[in-house]
Enzyme design. Structure first.
Site, PDB file in Angstrom:
ATOM      1  N   LYS A  52      62.807 -31.938  28.680  1.00 51.13           N
ATOM      2  CA  LYS A  52      62.584 -32.349  30.074  1.00 51.13           C
ATOM      3  C   LYS A  52      63.433 -33.582  30.389  1.00 51.13           C
ATOM      4  O   LYS A  52      64.049 -33.668  31.450  1.00 51.13           O
ATOM      5  CB  LYS A  52      61.089 -32.621  30.320  1.00 51.13           C
ATOM      6  N   GLN A  96      52.141 -34.611  29.296  1.00 49.60           N
ATOM      7  CA  GLN A  96      52.360 -33.429  28.451  1.00 49.60           C
ATOM      8  C   GLN A  96      51.038 -32.989  27.822  1.00 49.60           C
ATOM      9  O   GLN A  96      50.296 -33.798  27.263  1.00 49.60           O
ATOM     10  CB  GLN A  96      53.410 -33.771  27.370  1.00 49.60           C
ATOM     11  N   ASP A 119      53.578 -31.054  38.012  1.00 44.70           N
ATOM     12  CA  ASP A 119      53.153 -29.893  37.217  1.00 44.70           C
ATOM     13  C   ASP A 119      52.329 -28.915  38.068  1.00 44.70           C
ATOM     14  O   ASP A 119      52.129 -27.772  37.676  1.00 44.70           O
ATOM     15  CB  ASP A 119      52.272 -30.350  36.050  1.00 44.70           C
TER      16      ASP A 119
HETATM   17  N1  GUN Z   1      52.296 -28.023  27.757  1.00 47.24           N
HETATM   18  C1  GUN Z   1      52.747 -26.735  27.707  1.00 47.24           C
HETATM   19  N2  GUN Z   1      53.263 -26.389  28.909  1.00 47.24           N
HETATM   20  C2  GUN Z   1      53.142 -27.459  29.706  1.00 47.24           C
HETATM   21  C3  GUN Z   1      53.505 -27.720  31.063  1.00 47.24           C
HETATM   22  O1  GUN Z   1      54.045 -26.878  31.787  1.00 47.24           O
HETATM   23  N3  GUN Z   1      53.217 -28.966  31.522  1.00 47.24           N
HETATM   24  C4  GUN Z   1      52.615 -29.904  30.764  1.00 47.24           C
HETATM   25  N4  GUN Z   1      52.355 -31.090  31.314  1.00 47.24           N
HETATM   26  N5  GUN Z   1      52.267 -29.696  29.504  1.00 47.24           N
HETATM   27  C5  GUN Z   1      52.537 -28.482  28.989  1.00 47.24           C
END
Ligand code: GUN
Length: 284
Positions: A52, A96, A119
């Site tokens: 990211k 996350q 998100d």
């Molecule tokens: N963990 C696995 N997929 C995601 C996601 O799309 N966003 C976040 N914040 N954590 C994750």
């Protein structure tokens, strides 16, 4: 031969478009900023967070990260989120997941300012999606809509079957397909005659979390098959929820794993960050 829906190429195209737009924003004096919070050292989460941050760097989005030890208390985490909520230079906040067990995930998601919820997990974002109001949409299903649209797969009026009902993928996926005027069925572990229901689909979204579960018995000839799964087999090779070799000859279009849905999630996260900054600019 099915059309191969190339998520790598489509996500690269979206990132190019965003890079150009962010360049123009930067010239206007707007810096787009994403704050990423990681608690603990889950190896998969560390990889996701690194990817990211890399995508941000490529597009020209400023990323700031807060890496906290696994023993961080919920209160401490909530106070970090509060700081980013109140910081006007921060456009998007991402925590996350998964979080360590002693932290209540819902409380953390609900603490994020919905204006910065890139998100799309906050109940206000979810509610906005269901009633057709502006808000952020969960990145993986939003990415799937882009894959379909940019590959020329028509959604309007077509039978869409979503297998899986998670809050992050299945439920928002169904709502997005409905918003595009698809006729939507959501299936899950208690669905009776699953192969029969799936064979009705013009668009079949497979998000069941079981490697190579979907064989040609689940697929109507010519259907578009979207594979959300990602698994590693005994030989360390990646595969999805779809048995690609079995399904590809009957499908009309299909996403590979890797290189299908996966790369789209980060591209849509970047899009949500830019959208947060666009909205902030429009209020100036
Ligand atoms: N963990 C696995 N997929 C995601 C996601 O799309 N966003 C976040 N914040 N954590 C994750």
């Amino acid at each position: 031969m099915a059309l191969l829906i190339d998520g790598k190429q489509i996500s690269a195209q979206i990132k190019e478009e965003l890079k150009e737009e962010v360049g123009k924003m930067t010239e206007r004096g707007t810096t787009v900023t994403l704050a990423v919070i990681l608690v603990g050292e889950d190896p998969a989460s560390c990889v996701y967070v690194r990817n990211k941050k890399r995508a941000c760097e490529y597009i020209g989005i400023r990323s700031i990260s807060c890496e906290l030890p696994a023993k961080t208390t919920q209160e401490e985490l909530l106070s970090v989120i509060k700081g980013y909520n109140e910081d006007d230079s921060v456009d998007g906040i991402l925590v996350q997941l998964p979080l360590p067990e002693h932290i209540n995930e819902d409380a953390v998601i609900e603490a994020i300012d919905p204006k910065k919820d890139v998100d799309g997990f906050h109940p206000q974002s979810v509610g906005a999606l269901w009633i057709g109001k502006p808000g952020f949409v969960s990145c993986t299903p939003a990415g799937i809509i882009q894959l379909l649209k940019r590959s020329g797969v028509e959604i309007e009026g077509r039978e869409c079957v979503v297998v899986g009902r998670s809050n992050i993928v299945g439920k928002p996926m169904a709502q997005l397909l409905l918003r595009e005027n698809g006729t939507v069925t959501i299936c899950h572990s208690r669905t009776k005659n699953l192969p029969e229901v799936c064979r009705r689909a013009d668009i079949l979204v497979c998000a069941i979390g079981k490697p190579k579960f979907f064989t040609k018995d689940y697929v109507k000839p010519g259907a578009a098959v979207i594979d959300v799964g990602i698994h590693r087999n005994a030989e360390n090779k990646l595969c999805g929820d779809v048995d690609f070799a079995d399904v590809e000859p009957v499908a009309g279009a299909i996403t590979p794993v890797p290189g299908g849905v996966g790369p789209m999630t980060i591209a849509m996260l970047m899009e949500n960050c830019v959208e947060a900054a666009r909205r902030k600019e429009s209020l100036k």
